[in-house]
Design a protein around this motif. Structure first.
Motif, PDB file in Angstrom:
ATOM      1  N   LEU A 178       0.531  -1.229   0.273  1.00 42.93           N
ATOM      2  CA  LEU A 178       0.265  -0.178   0.134  1.00 42.93           C
ATOM      3  C   LEU A 178       1.033   1.419  -0.243  1.00 42.93           C
ATOM      4  O   LEU A 178       0.452   2.321  -0.368  1.00 42.93           O
ATOM      5  CB  LEU A 178      -1.005   0.159   1.081  1.00 42.93           C
ATOM      6  CG  LEU A 178      -2.679  -0.968   1.151  1.00 42.93           C
ATOM      7  CD1 LEU A 178      -2.231  -0.695   2.257  1.00 42.93           C
ATOM      8  CD2 LEU A 178      -3.624  -0.590   0.092  1.00 42.93           C
ATOM      9  N   GLU A 179       1.868   0.725   0.381  1.00 47.58           N
ATOM     10  CA  GLU A 179       3.070   2.250   0.183  1.00 47.58           C
ATOM     11  C   GLU A 179       4.133   2.214   0.230  1.00 47.58           C
ATOM     12  O   GLU A 179       5.003   2.958  -0.279  1.00 47.58           O
ATOM     13  CB  GLU A 179       3.168   3.077   2.157  1.00 47.58           C
ATOM     14  CG  GLU A 179       1.837   2.868   2.989  1.00 47.58           C
ATOM     15  CD  GLU A 179       2.308   3.189   4.554  1.00 47.58           C
ATOM     16  OE1 GLU A 179       3.819   2.566   4.660  1.00 47.58           O
ATOM     17  OE2 GLU A 179       1.363   2.883   5.427  1.00 47.58           O
ATOM     18  N   LEU A 198      -6.970  -2.832  -2.596  1.00 47.86           N
ATOM     19  CA  LEU A 198      -7.448  -3.884  -1.455  1.00 47.86           C
ATOM     20  C   LEU A 198      -8.414  -4.993  -1.886  1.00 47.86           C
ATOM     21  O   LEU A 198      -8.863  -6.117  -1.066  1.00 47.86           O
ATOM     22  CB  LEU A 198      -7.929  -2.790  -0.626  1.00 47.86           C
ATOM     23  CG  LEU A 198      -7.226  -1.858   1.026  1.00 47.86           C
ATOM     24  CD1 LEU A 198      -8.166  -0.683   1.631  1.00 47.86           C
ATOM     25  CD2 LEU A 198      -6.650  -3.049   1.616  1.00 47.86           C
ATOM     26  N   VAL A 240      -6.846   3.215   4.546  1.00 49.49           N
ATOM     27  CA  VAL A 240      -6.270   2.907   2.997  1.00 49.49           C
ATOM     28  C   VAL A 240      -7.167   4.785   2.779  1.00 49.49           C
ATOM     29  O   VAL A 240      -7.108   5.772   1.884  1.00 49.49           O
ATOM     30  CB  VAL A 240      -6.550   2.788   1.963  1.00 49.49           C
ATOM     31  CG1 VAL A 240      -6.545   2.829   0.839  1.00 49.49           C
ATOM     32  CG2 VAL A 240      -5.167   0.810   2.469  1.00 49.49           C
ATOM     33  N   THR A 281      -6.059   8.022   1.085  1.00 45.29           N
ATOM     34  CA  THR A 281      -6.205   8.271  -0.256  1.00 45.29           C
ATOM     35  C   THR A 281      -7.263   9.517  -0.562  1.00 45.29           C
ATOM     36  O   THR A 281      -7.758   9.773  -2.194  1.00 45.29           O
ATOM     37  CB  THR A 281      -6.214   7.164  -1.191  1.00 45.29           C
ATOM     38  OG1 THR A 281      -7.674   6.217  -0.600  1.00 45.29           O
ATOM     39  CG2 THR A 281      -4.601   6.223  -1.019  1.00 45.29           C
ATOM     40  N   ALA A 287      -5.145   1.911  -5.304  1.00 43.26           N
ATOM     41  CA  ALA A 287      -5.069   1.372  -3.979  1.00 43.26           C
ATOM     42  C   ALA A 287      -6.481   0.761  -3.484  1.00 43.26           C
ATOM     43  O   ALA A 287      -6.327  -0.152  -2.642  1.00 43.26           O
ATOM     44  CB  ALA A 287      -5.213   2.591  -2.534  1.00 43.26           C
TER      45      ALA A 287
END
Ligand code: NAD
Length: 731
Positions: free
Chosen positions: A180-181, A268, A253, A257, A264
């Protein structure tokens, strides 16, 4: 072109070496994938081969996927690009799954051939997804190497099985920072996190891989998710611990975002849905979500601006063809906030720096700024004591202009006052050699006017840094009327040395970045005066992907700076000055001592320690709320168009000469909604006809500042976009 080669030794260990000719870093192309596939088939079929090492002929393993592959897959699909992309991804999956199963019997899981990834250095993106499919990942102990999956940073996610494999290997919670990062680790960090299996001395890499292969048993080749009774670490969504992870991750998230980044969300979804089904089904789910992201215009725009064009600009796409201008000795005049930062980034890049201020203690304070940052680096284990000493030894803090002898570039960052700057220019030119280039870091004064103080205006240029210098990646290079090619090349070579991203623009009021950001702030303040709910203004901005709302931004940059700029602009424009309504609010705030963060009071309230609390409650009393509030989209259109139309005008006026610079500069310079790929990217996404319609509606409601520029009307009429002639039609 041969990208992969294979050689088998006397012990039956085949080594597949990845070495893309003519490139310093391996990237995976479709042709390369086909070659790899052929070699794996050959190794699995050859009874003499006992196992396979996959490694690189370069100092690094691989930088990732050749991002042009995606565009090519879409093109090949003709009328059905999504189908072509999906099938292309499945091909990747099939090859990696073949490596993972390595010829083993699907029932007994016996009889496979061990395949080891041996990474000499950096392994990113597909360069890690491929190793994740191998049976063991061994990396050389190379502290400079970076290992990870940075796809999310350019608006996609690991879609060649990397998402599904990493989540099953580490669990959703532990995999989250990498997926995610886009977190990257050095080999030791990657081992500690469970991303890879082993770190060995670089000279032992291949020998250790071979040793592992020769000792490997059938069970060593079975991935946990292929073994009986596999349970996902940390639990699946219907397990109590897993439930907490997934609920928390969704909230986190979304909070980060604001829901504007398709990648993203899709990532997920792929992780959540994939964790409920068997591995091969999960791969298919991953491929479907990946396809949807690749088909989203946001991912195309992000890849274009944040990867392809950013790199092109860094490599000198707009550099004049003159000899190498690498900076050897830099003079920085003015050791204040900007000068100190410029000295730091330059000395860190290995450039000798003379840092001058009017008084010795000011110069020393400027150098101490570097010391402070290096100490922080030591605390975080990013900097060694030797490195600190080395960098500080490169900075000479002095008041003596004679120390500038031998400098080939000067960057001036003294007070924003033409008189002071003119004095400094003359003093510097008296001290340096005739070839030295002189740059000013002014943020508001026209370069051509400042160049009048120079005896060598062809060697005079603007190099505009953003604050804080060590964090902000954009540098705006401004050509005055007389600036010559060598000065531009010098500025570009300097920016390359300090590893930042340059844009080159022509001289005009506020250059490019500030020219676009000021109307954004002003539009926000104008809405306050109209009685629009301040929280609506701020949240509308964030929900469309701006990092800061306009009111928070002016608090950060300071309200008195806004007042100063407004006064100077008004003096220059006279009766044509359009921002009286903004000034009424801005000046009133300043009169009440509310100067923004620095005075602990602005459009926001702050506590005594400077922590931002919330919007200032008094604001509503001073600017009563209108009874009818605009809807969210209206507010967003105003905030976006205020910036975007200014970017288009900068192009029409010839300040910008390249839309790539306009887009990359907007994202890196002031955080313009990165999901859109930049102002021109956004206009292409919505299409010129819609953009013109939005402008027409805004112009009717709010005035001429929203009038659609001719270039947009022309594009709407001709069905064109800024980048892709067909983009407007498609949208
Ligand atoms: P600052 O006030 O922090 O620093 C200016 C420094 O210049 C001071 O240390 C001062 O002592 C020194 N100085 C003044 N006159 C001098 C002279 N004659 N000889 C030698 N030194 C002298 O200001 P700053 O924020 O660092 O800004 C410097 C320049 O950079 C300005 O032109 C400003 O517009 C520009 N700039 C600022 C920012 C920002 O965010 N602050 C961003 C981009 C550009």
């Amino acid at each position: 072109m041969t990208e992969f080669t294979m050689a088998t030794d006397a012990d039956g260990v085949a080594t597949i070496t990845w070495d893309v000719p003519g490139k310093s870093m391996n990237v995976l192309s479709l042709a390369g994938l086909a070659e790899l596939n052929g070699l794996i088939d050959a190794a699995l079929a050859d009874a003499a081969v006992k196992g396979v090492i996959v490694t690189s002929g370069k100092k690094d393993f691989a930088g990732g996927m050749d991002l042009n592959v995606i565009a090519r897959m879409k093109e090949q699909g003709g009328a059905e690009p999504a189908k072509a992309v999906f099938e292309g991804i499945l091909q990747f999956h099939a090859i990696l799954r073949k490596i993972e199963r390595a010829g083993m019997d699907p029932k007994t899981l016996k009889g496979g051939k061990p395949i080891v990834a041996a990474l000499p250095g950096t392994a990113l993106g597909i360069g890690l997804e491929l190793p994740l499919a191998c049976h063991r990942i061994i990396a050389a102990d190379n502290p400079k190497a970076k290992i990870g999956l940075p796809e999310i940073m350019v608006g996609i996610f690991p879609g060649a099985g990397g998402t599904t494999r990493l989540v099953r290997k580490l669990g959703a919670m532990m995999a989250a920072p990498f997926l995610l990062e886009g977190k990257l680790s050095d080999p030791k960090g990657a081992k500690a996190a469970g991303l890879i299996d082993e770190v060995v001395a670089p000279e032992d890499l291949l020998a250790r891989a071979k040793e592992w292969i020769l000792a490997a048993k059938d069970t060593d080749l079975v991935k946990p998710w292929d073994a009986k009774g596999y349970k996902m670490p940390g639990g699946t969504p219907y397990h109590p611990a897993g439930f907490m992870t997934f609920v928390g991750a969704s909230a986190m998230v979304h909070g980060k975002t604001m829901g504007v980044y398709p990648a993203a969300k899709a990532l997920l979804a792929a992780v959540y849905e994939g964790s409920l089904v068997p591995f091969d089904t999960a791969l298919k789910i991953e491929a479907r979500h990946f396809t949807s992201v690749l088909m989203n215009p946001s991912s195309t725009a992000m890849i274009r601006s944040l990867f392809i064009n950013k790199e092109a600009l860094e490599k000198g796409a707009n550099r004049p063809k003159v000899a190498d201008q690498t900076v050897k000795k830099l003079g920085v005049i003015g050791a204040g906030m900007m000068g100190a930062g410029i000295a730091y980034v330059s000395a860190t890049a290995g450039i000798e720096v003379v840092l001058i201020d009017a008084a010795q203690d000011a110069a020393d304070r400027g150098k101490a700024y570097s010391e402070g940052l290096l100490d922080k680096g030591i605390q975080r284990r990013k900097v060694t004591a030797e490195k600190k000493a080395e960098v500080l030894a490169r900075i000479t803090a002095t008041t003596d202009y004679a120390a500038l002898v031998g400098c080939d570039l000067i960057v001036e960052a003294v007070f924003e006052d033409p008189k002071v700057k003119a004095e400094v220019t003359a003093k510097v030119e008296a001290a340096v050699g005739p070839d030295c280039i002189f740059a000013t870091n002014t943020s508001t004064l026209p370069i051509s006017a400042l160049a009048k103080a120079s005896a060598r205006p062809d060697q005079f240029i603007g190099i505009h840094f953003f604050s804080p210098v060590d964090k902000m990646m954009l540098v705006e290079i401004i050509k005055g009327k007389q600036t010559g090619d060598r000065a531009v090349a010098k500025a570009l070579d300097f920016v390359r040395q300090i590893r930042k991203t340059p844009i080159v623009v022509n001289d005009a009021r506020f250059f490019y970045a500030n020219r676009c950001i000021i109307p954004y702030i002003n539009e926000g303040i104008r809405m306050v005066a109209e009685g629009v709910e301040p929280a609506l203004i701020e949240n509308a901005a964030k929900l469309v992907g701006m990092p800061l709302g306009p009111l928070q931004l002016v608090d950060e940059t300071s309200i008195d700076l806004g007042v100063k700029i407004a006064k100077a602009t008004k003096a220059a424009m006279g009766d044509a000055y359009p921002d009286g309504a903004v000034d009424a609010v801005l000046f009133a705030m300043a009169d009440q001592g509310r100067l923004g963060r620095k005075s602990n009071a602005g459009f926001y309230a702050y506590d005594a320690a400077g922590k931002r609390l919330g919007l200032w409650e008094e604001l509503a009393a001073q600017y009563p709320l209108a009874e009818v509030q605009p809807d969210l989209t209206q507010v967003q259109h105003r905030l976006l168009m205020a910036q975007v139309l200014e970017a288009v005008r900068a192009l029409e006026d010839g300040v910008l000469t390249d839309i790539r610079e306009g887009d990359v500069g907007a994202i890196l310079g002031w955080g313009f909604a990165p999901w859109s790929g930049g102002p021109f990217g956004w206009l292409d996404i919505i299409g010129a006809p819609r953009a013109v319609a939005i402008c027409d509606a805004l112009e009717a409601a709010h005035g001429a500042r929203f009038a659609a520029p001719q270039v947009l009307r022309d594009m709407a009429a001709q069905g064109r976009g800024f980048y892709d002639p067909a983009a407007a039609k498609a949208a």
